[in-house]
Write an enzyme that holds these catalytic residues in place. Structure first.
Site, PDB file in Angstrom:
ATOM      1  N   ASN A  11       0.860  -1.190   0.000  1.00 35.98           N
ATOM      2  CA  ASN A  11       0.000   0.000   0.000  1.00 35.98           C
ATOM      3  C   ASN A  11       0.897   1.241   0.000  1.00 35.98           C
ATOM      4  O   ASN A  11       1.474   1.579   1.030  1.00 35.98           O
ATOM      5  CB  ASN A  11      -0.897  -0.042   1.251  1.00 35.98           C
ATOM      6  CG  ASN A  11      -1.726   1.209   1.426  1.00 35.98           C
ATOM      7  OD1 ASN A  11      -1.813   2.047   0.519  1.00 35.98           O
ATOM      8  ND2 ASN A  11      -2.341   1.342   2.598  1.00 35.98           N
ATOM      9  N   LYS A  13       0.027   4.293  -0.275  1.00 34.81           N
ATOM     10  CA  LYS A  13      -0.632   5.482   0.294  1.00 34.81           C
ATOM     11  C   LYS A  13      -0.427   6.676  -0.651  1.00 34.81           C
ATOM     12  O   LYS A  13      -0.280   6.477  -1.866  1.00 34.81           O
ATOM     13  CB  LYS A  13      -0.137   5.746   1.717  1.00 34.81           C
ATOM     14  CG  LYS A  13      -0.235   4.479   2.574  1.00 34.81           C
ATOM     15  CD  LYS A  13      -0.027   4.691   4.033  1.00 34.81           C
ATOM     16  CE  LYS A  13      -0.155   3.356   4.755  1.00 34.81           C
ATOM     17  NZ  LYS A  13      -0.033   3.482   6.203  1.00 34.81           N
ATOM     18  N   HIS A 102      -9.602   1.483   5.049  1.00 35.91           N
ATOM     19  CA  HIS A 102      -8.325   1.678   5.763  1.00 35.91           C
ATOM     20  C   HIS A 102      -8.532   2.676   6.899  1.00 35.91           C
ATOM     21  O   HIS A 102      -9.307   3.636   6.757  1.00 35.91           O
ATOM     22  CB  HIS A 102      -7.260   2.190   4.789  1.00 35.91           C
ATOM     23  CG  HIS A 102      -5.880   2.137   5.358  1.00 35.91           C
ATOM     24  ND1 HIS A 102      -5.432   3.065   6.271  1.00 35.91           N
ATOM     25  CD2 HIS A 102      -4.866   1.255   5.178  1.00 35.91           C
ATOM     26  CE1 HIS A 102      -4.192   2.750   6.621  1.00 35.91           C
ATOM     27  NE2 HIS A 102      -3.828   1.657   5.969  1.00 35.91           N
ATOM     28  N   GLU A 104      -6.848   5.066   7.864  1.00 32.73           N
ATOM     29  CA  GLU A 104      -6.564   6.463   7.473  1.00 32.73           C
ATOM     30  C   GLU A 104      -7.739   7.080   6.717  1.00 32.73           C
ATOM     31  O   GLU A 104      -7.942   8.297   6.770  1.00 32.73           O
ATOM     32  CB  GLU A 104      -5.272   6.509   6.637  1.00 32.73           C
ATOM     33  CG  GLU A 104      -4.056   6.220   7.501  1.00 32.73           C
ATOM     34  CD  GLU A 104      -2.856   5.661   6.749  1.00 32.73           C
ATOM     35  OE1 GLU A 104      -2.852   5.672   5.508  1.00 32.73           O
ATOM     36  OE2 GLU A 104      -1.920   5.189   7.424  1.00 32.73           O
ATOM     37  N   GLU A 151      -5.471  -4.551  10.822  1.00 39.17           N
ATOM     38  CA  GLU A 151      -4.394  -3.567  10.969  1.00 39.17           C
ATOM     39  C   GLU A 151      -4.627  -2.733  12.231  1.00 39.17           C
ATOM     40  O   GLU A 151      -5.384  -1.747  12.178  1.00 39.17           O
ATOM     41  CB  GLU A 151      -4.368  -2.620   9.763  1.00 39.17           C
ATOM     42  CG  GLU A 151      -4.051  -3.292   8.450  1.00 39.17           C
ATOM     43  CD  GLU A 151      -3.504  -2.292   7.439  1.00 39.17           C
ATOM     44  OE1 GLU A 151      -2.428  -2.541   6.908  1.00 39.17           O
ATOM     45  OE2 GLU A 151      -4.154  -1.250   7.207  1.00 39.17           O
ATOM     46  N   GLY A 157       2.790   2.367  10.606  1.00 42.54           N
ATOM     47  CA  GLY A 157       3.838   3.368  10.420  1.00 42.54           C
ATOM     48  C   GLY A 157       4.656   3.662  11.661  1.00 42.54           C
ATOM     49  O   GLY A 157       5.363   4.662  11.713  1.00 42.54           O
ATOM     50  N   SER A 188       3.433  -2.121  10.142  1.00 40.89           N
ATOM     51  CA  SER A 188       4.885  -2.226  10.271  1.00 40.89           C
ATOM     52  C   SER A 188       5.452  -3.586   9.849  1.00 40.89           C
ATOM     53  O   SER A 188       6.411  -4.087  10.442  1.00 40.89           O
ATOM     54  CB  SER A 188       5.321  -1.860  11.695  1.00 40.89           C
ATOM     55  OG  SER A 188       4.960  -0.520  11.984  1.00 40.89           O
TER      56      SER A 188
END
Ligand code: PGA
Length: 228
Positions: A11, A13, A102, A104, A151, A157, A188
């Site tokens: 991904n 991003k 996701h 985010e 996740e 991250g 990660s």
């Protein structure tokens, strides 16, 4: 899953410009060509930003790479008067998969369960493989998604991963609720830890973000995943 394929889904991003996309594919392709391995036991997917989907598709065809393209999001609406939106039918010209839900997107774009289920419907109408992200075992997912990615937000991250034991426990609970789904772990993931997740009983693949931006690091994840 027995001998089913393991998934490695990168991904990217909101990263890279077009020149960097070209360099990524060039370097990844040269690593592939140097290796004799065809990675038939893996489903390898790269998810660039929308604007680079056509370029990514062209490059993987030029280099004859046995990998798939995924999008990172999809409009909850079909084609039409929805300014700024990218529809599932547009995505399906270039990609086989789409990430939906996701964390985010949920936190920065305020996407809720109702909107996410519309996105899943639009994606499925166009036969896109849905990779639906959940943040823990209590996050709900539409019943008919094929792939669920666990996740934990605190692992994204940060360089801190969930333990393979706990991730496997979550994966087992999720698979009981949503039978026949493929379960990915993300947060990660690196070449050093990928095998510890894939060696568990219930995890079928990984979703690296940061490590997928570097073709060499993504390559090492692929190689290590293929050894499981
Ligand atoms: P990370 O991102 O590998 O950089 O933690 C994973 C993700 O958010 O999908």
């Amino acid at each position: 899953m027995g001998n089913a394929k393991k998934y490695v889904v990168g991904n990217w991003k909101s990263n890279k410009n077009s020149g960097e996309v070209e360099i990524w594919f060039k370097q990844f392709a040269s690593l592939f060509q140097e290796s004799k391995n065809k990675f038939n036991n893996l489903e390898i997917v790269v998810c660039p930003p929308f604007i680079y989907l056509p370029l990514a598709k062209k490059l993987l065809e030029n280099y004859h790479l046995p990998i798939k393209i995924g999008a990172q999001d999809v409009s909850p609406f079909p084609n039409g008067a929805y300014t700024g939106a990218v529809s599932a039918s547009q995505i399906s010209q270039f990609a086989k998969y789409v990430i939906i839900g996701h964390s985010e997107r949920r936190s920065n774009f305020h996407e809720d369960d109702k909107q996410l289920s519309e996105k899943v419907k639009r994606a499925k109408e166009q036969n896109l493989g849905v990779i639906f992200c959940i943040q823990d075992e209590n996050t709900s997912a539409p019943q008919d998604v094929q792939i669920i990615a666990y996740e934990p937000v605190w692992a994204i991250g940060t360089g801190k991963t969930d333990t393979p034991e706990n991730a496997d426990k979550v994966a087992a609970i999720v698979k009981e609720k949503y039978p026949d789904t493929v379960l990915l772990y993300g947060g990660s993931v690196s070449s050093e830890n990928v095998q510890s997740f894939l060696n568990t009983s219930h995890i079928d693949g990984v979703l690296p973000g940061g490590a997928s931006l570097d073709p060499q690091k993504f390559w090492e994840i692929v190689v290590n995943a293929s050894k499981i």
